[in-house]
Design a protein around this motif. Sequence first.
Motif, PDB file in Angstrom:
ATOM      1  N   ALA A 116       4.267  -6.432   4.994  1.00 19.40           N
ATOM      2  CA  ALA A 116       4.196  -5.326   4.567  1.00 19.40           C
ATOM      3  C   ALA A 116       5.367  -5.240   3.072  1.00 19.40           C
ATOM      4  O   ALA A 116       5.653  -3.890   2.433  1.00 19.40           O
ATOM      5  CB  ALA A 116       5.428  -4.334   5.796  1.00 19.40           C
ATOM      6  N   ARG A 117       6.430  -5.794   3.718  1.00 19.77           N
ATOM      7  CA  ARG A 117       7.435  -6.128   2.551  1.00 19.77           C
ATOM      8  C   ARG A 117       7.148  -7.229   0.934  1.00 19.77           C
ATOM      9  O   ARG A 117       7.685  -7.359   0.339  1.00 19.77           O
ATOM     10  CB  ARG A 117       8.412  -6.393   3.217  1.00 19.77           C
ATOM     11  CG  ARG A 117       8.792  -7.854   4.019  1.00 19.77           C
ATOM     12  CD  ARG A 117      10.627  -7.817   4.375  1.00 19.77           C
ATOM     13  NE  ARG A 117      11.385  -7.059   3.854  1.00 19.77           N
ATOM     14  CZ  ARG A 117      12.682  -7.546   4.096  1.00 19.77           C
ATOM     15  NH1 ARG A 117      12.963  -7.853   4.944  1.00 19.77           N
ATOM     16  NH2 ARG A 117      13.672  -7.246   3.177  1.00 19.77           N
ATOM     17  N   ALA A 118       5.965  -7.898   1.396  1.00 18.84           N
ATOM     18  CA  ALA A 118       5.972  -9.035   0.518  1.00 18.84           C
ATOM     19  C   ALA A 118       5.333  -8.594  -1.431  1.00 18.84           C
ATOM     20  O   ALA A 118       5.516  -9.203  -1.758  1.00 18.84           O
ATOM     21  CB  ALA A 118       4.253  -9.057   1.329  1.00 18.84           C
ATOM     22  N   ASP A 119       4.643  -7.030  -0.959  1.00 18.10           N
ATOM     23  CA  ASP A 119       5.165  -6.573  -2.331  1.00 18.10           C
ATOM     24  C   ASP A 119       5.978  -5.574  -2.562  1.00 18.10           C
ATOM     25  O   ASP A 119       6.640  -5.102  -2.322  1.00 18.10           O
ATOM     26  CB  ASP A 119       3.363  -5.459  -1.809  1.00 18.10           C
ATOM     27  CG  ASP A 119       2.476  -5.087  -3.587  1.00 18.10           C
ATOM     28  OD1 ASP A 119       3.499  -5.514  -4.168  1.00 18.10           O
ATOM     29  OD2 ASP A 119       1.310  -4.677  -3.945  1.00 18.10           O
ATOM     30  N   ALA A 120       6.244  -5.964  -3.820  1.00 19.17           N
ATOM     31  CA  ALA A 120       7.127  -4.791  -4.798  1.00 19.17           C
ATOM     32  C   ALA A 120       7.366  -3.782  -3.926  1.00 19.17           C
ATOM     33  O   ALA A 120       7.745  -3.080  -4.367  1.00 19.17           O
ATOM     34  CB  ALA A 120       7.923  -5.486  -6.148  1.00 19.17           C
ATOM     35  N   THR A 121       6.327  -3.105  -4.184  1.00 17.68           N
ATOM     36  CA  THR A 121       5.288  -1.897  -4.204  1.00 17.68           C
ATOM     37  C   THR A 121       5.467  -1.484  -2.491  1.00 17.68           C
ATOM     38  O   THR A 121       4.737   0.132  -1.597  1.00 17.68           O
ATOM     39  CB  THR A 121       4.596  -1.119  -4.720  1.00 17.68           C
ATOM     40  OG1 THR A 121       3.223  -1.734  -4.556  1.00 17.68           O
ATOM     41  CG2 THR A 121       4.731  -0.922  -6.205  1.00 17.68           C
ATOM     42  N   MET A 125       1.108  -1.537  16.288  1.00 12.47           N
ATOM     43  CA  MET A 125       1.921  -0.894  15.313  1.00 12.47           C
ATOM     44  C   MET A 125       1.529  -0.951  13.792  1.00 12.47           C
ATOM     45  O   MET A 125       1.154  -1.433  13.313  1.00 12.47           O
ATOM     46  CB  MET A 125       3.662  -2.540  15.242  1.00 12.47           C
ATOM     47  CG  MET A 125       4.350  -1.166  15.077  1.00 12.47           C
ATOM     48  SD  MET A 125       5.860  -0.696  15.814  1.00 12.47           S
ATOM     49  CE  MET A 125       6.034  -1.502  17.087  1.00 12.47           C
ATOM     50  N   PHE A 126       1.576   0.637  13.686  1.00 18.02           N
ATOM     51  CA  PHE A 126       1.807   0.988  12.635  1.00 18.02           C
ATOM     52  C   PHE A 126       2.926   1.130  12.046  1.00 18.02           C
ATOM     53  O   PHE A 126       3.868   1.258  11.971  1.00 18.02           O
ATOM     54  CB  PHE A 126       1.998   2.694  12.773  1.00 18.02           C
ATOM     55  CG  PHE A 126       0.376   2.979  13.184  1.00 18.02           C
ATOM     56  CD1 PHE A 126      -1.152   2.792  12.341  1.00 18.02           C
ATOM     57  CD2 PHE A 126      -0.267   2.900  14.054  1.00 18.02           C
ATOM     58  CE1 PHE A 126      -2.134   3.035  12.410  1.00 18.02           C
ATOM     59  CE2 PHE A 126      -1.943   2.789  14.804  1.00 18.02           C
ATOM     60  CZ  PHE A 126      -2.799   2.998  13.830  1.00 18.02           C
ATOM     61  N   ILE A 127       3.034   0.501  10.643  1.00 21.25           N
ATOM     62  CA  ILE A 127       4.357   0.102  10.304  1.00 21.25           C
ATOM     63  C   ILE A 127       4.161   0.266   7.828  1.00 21.25           C
ATOM     64  O   ILE A 127       3.028  -0.081   7.334  1.00 21.25           O
ATOM     65  CB  ILE A 127       4.482  -1.264  10.006  1.00 21.25           C
ATOM     66  CG1 ILE A 127       4.857  -2.086  11.006  1.00 21.25           C
ATOM     67  CG2 ILE A 127       5.662  -2.032   8.754  1.00 21.25           C
ATOM     68  CD1 ILE A 127       4.492  -3.986  11.050  1.00 21.25           C
ATOM     69  N   GLU A 128       5.043   1.557   7.753  1.00 24.54           N
ATOM     70  CA  GLU A 128       4.810   2.025   6.706  1.00 24.54           C
ATOM     71  C   GLU A 128       6.418   1.741   5.865  1.00 24.54           C
ATOM     72  O   GLU A 128       7.578   1.657   6.440  1.00 24.54           O
ATOM     73  CB  GLU A 128       5.134   4.056   6.859  1.00 24.54           C
ATOM     74  CG  GLU A 128       5.478   4.154   5.609  1.00 24.54           C
ATOM     75  CD  GLU A 128       4.030   4.438   5.093  1.00 24.54           C
ATOM     76  OE1 GLU A 128       4.247   4.944   3.541  1.00 24.54           O
ATOM     77  OE2 GLU A 128       3.471   4.553   5.987  1.00 24.54           O
ATOM     78  N   GLY A 181      13.340  -1.081   4.352  1.00 25.39           N
ATOM     79  CA  GLY A 181      13.261  -0.942   6.166  1.00 25.39           C
ATOM     80  C   GLY A 181      12.281  -0.152   5.700  1.00 25.39           C
ATOM     81  O   GLY A 181      11.156  -0.108   5.387  1.00 25.39           O
ATOM     82  N   SER A 182      11.245   0.043   6.998  1.00 26.68           N
ATOM     83  CA  SER A 182      10.238   0.040   7.158  1.00 26.68           C
ATOM     84  C   SER A 182      10.515   1.370   8.905  1.00 26.68           C
ATOM     85  O   SER A 182      10.973   1.555   9.634  1.00 26.68           O
ATOM     86  CB  SER A 182       9.333  -0.779   8.041  1.00 26.68           C
ATOM     87  OG  SER A 182       8.856  -1.868   7.054  1.00 26.68           O
TER      88      SER A 182
END
Length: 751
Positions: free
Chosen positions: A131-136, A167-170, A180-181
């Motif tokens: 989820a946090r691999a991309d800058a966006t 798990m749905f991660i936003e 955060g997420s």
Amino acid sequence: MFDWLGWRKGWPLWRSYRLNAHIKNDVEQIFEGIAETRRQLLLDWADEQWRQMDQFVHQVKSAGLLDTAHIVQNSSKWDACFKAAYIRAADSTEIFMLDEQNQVVFSTYKKHIGQIYEDNEASIGPGLKYARADATGKRCLYGPYLDPVTLEIGPRSSSFHDDVTLMFIEPMLQEGRYIGSLCCRIPNDVLGDLIQRESGHVYPDSGDNYLFMAESKLRPHLQPGTALSRSRFEDHTFTHGENLKDGVTTNWGIVSVKEHTELELMFTDPATGELHPGVANTIRNGSNLFAAYPGYSDYRHISVIGKGITFQLPHCPDRWGMMCEGDLEEVYRVRSIGWRQFKLHSLFIGLSGIGGAALVYALSGSAWSAAALAAFNIILGLVTADQLQRRHHQRVHEDLQRISRFIRINAEGQGDLTQRLEPSAFAQDESGELAKWINNMIDSLEGIMLKVQVATVDVMNNQYQMRTSTETTQVTTERVNHKIGSMIHGIREQLEDLDQAKLAADHMRLTLQQLEASATEQIDVARQEVERIGCKMTQISGTVKDTNRTILSFMETMQDIYRALAAIDEISAQTNLLALNASIEAARVGEHGRGFAVVAGEIRKLAELSRSSTEDIHQILNNITTAADTAARSIHEGDQVLAEGSTLVQAAAQLLQSASAEDSQRTQVVDQVVRLMENIAAISHKNRSTSAEVETEMMALLSDMMHVQQSSHNVEAITVFLQQIVGQFQLTHSEKLLPPDVIVDVDWRNG
């Protein structure tokens, strides 16, 4: 012929299949429909979860709750926001927030707060990393995976429950930085409930729809063919035969699970240890349809047929597979009405032939005549039965088959309600009556669907207008709230400055009071010292004056001494002259005057000595006079200094007196300033209280607006869902329901 089944198992299955080979196309359509319906159910369900996450993220951002550093101050807002999201997400058991360090900072399950997720595969680490691999930031549907917290929280909407979790991660970004997420926890058994749909099983004794891993990118160690959903045969709930908890018996051992099907079972053929052909071919080809004899061996090593597909759920990097299967024996267990009647006719024909033969034999006694009659009757009967069966098949079986196919198409939710059964194509019997009533039912259903469609259009238009109005009102309210927030922020800063100034003034007042007290004491001491110095200086001045008078008196005495010395000098001179005259007279007398001459010499010596002493005394007196003059001048100067000192002492006393008065005035000024600042602070506190009330009212207004907007979104979602349901059916004149000037724009991706 019997392939891997063997003769004993193969012969009954081959016979069932051959008797019903004509329904193979129908069976294929059935499995195609089941697989597509279940796939669409999963996709729609996942889209719905992400739509709810969109609403949640929009609500969090609108409420200004992205700053996880002030959760304690905004705990009531967080709690209200999370509770509202939890109520909407009917399948979720927990919604929580992670900070940048993957620590749970807020959750609907309070015991979970504070837990830190490590970056490993034992938890949701791979999902968070993705989820946090991309800058966006990238959304991620992670799982299924094992999580003890899920088991601890308990079930909500699923009939089964264990620790297998989705798990749905936003990911949450602020100014382009990951902060955060937001995470939504859903028990994996919800998927099992979705795809099983027990009341809709066409093959209730065997039909099993299950998920498996086709390609895992987040967890490479998860092998293809690993079970991802619960099987109907996990326990006794859905079957009365053997189950996976107790163990399914095969010739190659017992297939069982210890805790649950997911992640524990591999769909392999126990005879070979390899993935069974249905799963293997589905993974290899992307889909697999097999509806003919002999089927393929599943993990129980029995013959099954069905449809396999692969797909990806929204924002899930992994590729899943799904099998929709049925046992070959149950699928082709069908025995048509024509076949049952043909068997009944054959029985009666055989009995009639045997009875006629027995009668001929009894009357004529000829066995050949009896046998020939029996054979004739049986052949004639079979030909007649066959013709009757064919006609019956055309009139009854084909009619029922057309009706069954028509109903099946609509039962899968993809029906064309514009089509009708043609009554003239059916006989004027029960099948014709059934076709008429089915047409009547379709008419009623289409009418209901048309009314629902019209209602959804009206609701959608009203919802669009309401949403536009609420969005405009929300923007205005947010702008006013922003202004009020800025004003309150300024008041708070002003209050902080006033508080600081008040504290400084209080401190200054205390300091001045202390300084005043200390200065008063010091001034009193100084005044006393000055007074004492004045007294001393007065005493010294008096003593100086006395000393001056004494010196003047001494100078007068010195003048008397000078006069006495002058007389002594004069006496000495006369004595010296008398001694000289005496010496002259003694010398003239001669011998008789020698003694007198001696006396005269001594007197002359004494006169010289007296003159010398007088000169010494004169010298000493001169020195004393010089010193006395100097002392007199010094005493005079000292007297002047003492006079100046007395003047300074008086001035110092006056200054000390005025300084004491000024300190009192300064303290009064500071007291007035402090009182003024206290009044200002009181007014500012009152303003802050009023502003806080206004802010509370504005926040309540915003909350109400958010609730209205959320309700509007929920109604829109329901309307869209109804439109999707109705849209699955083809309706008469449905294209005329939307006027050209009405535009309904629903974009759930933007919340």
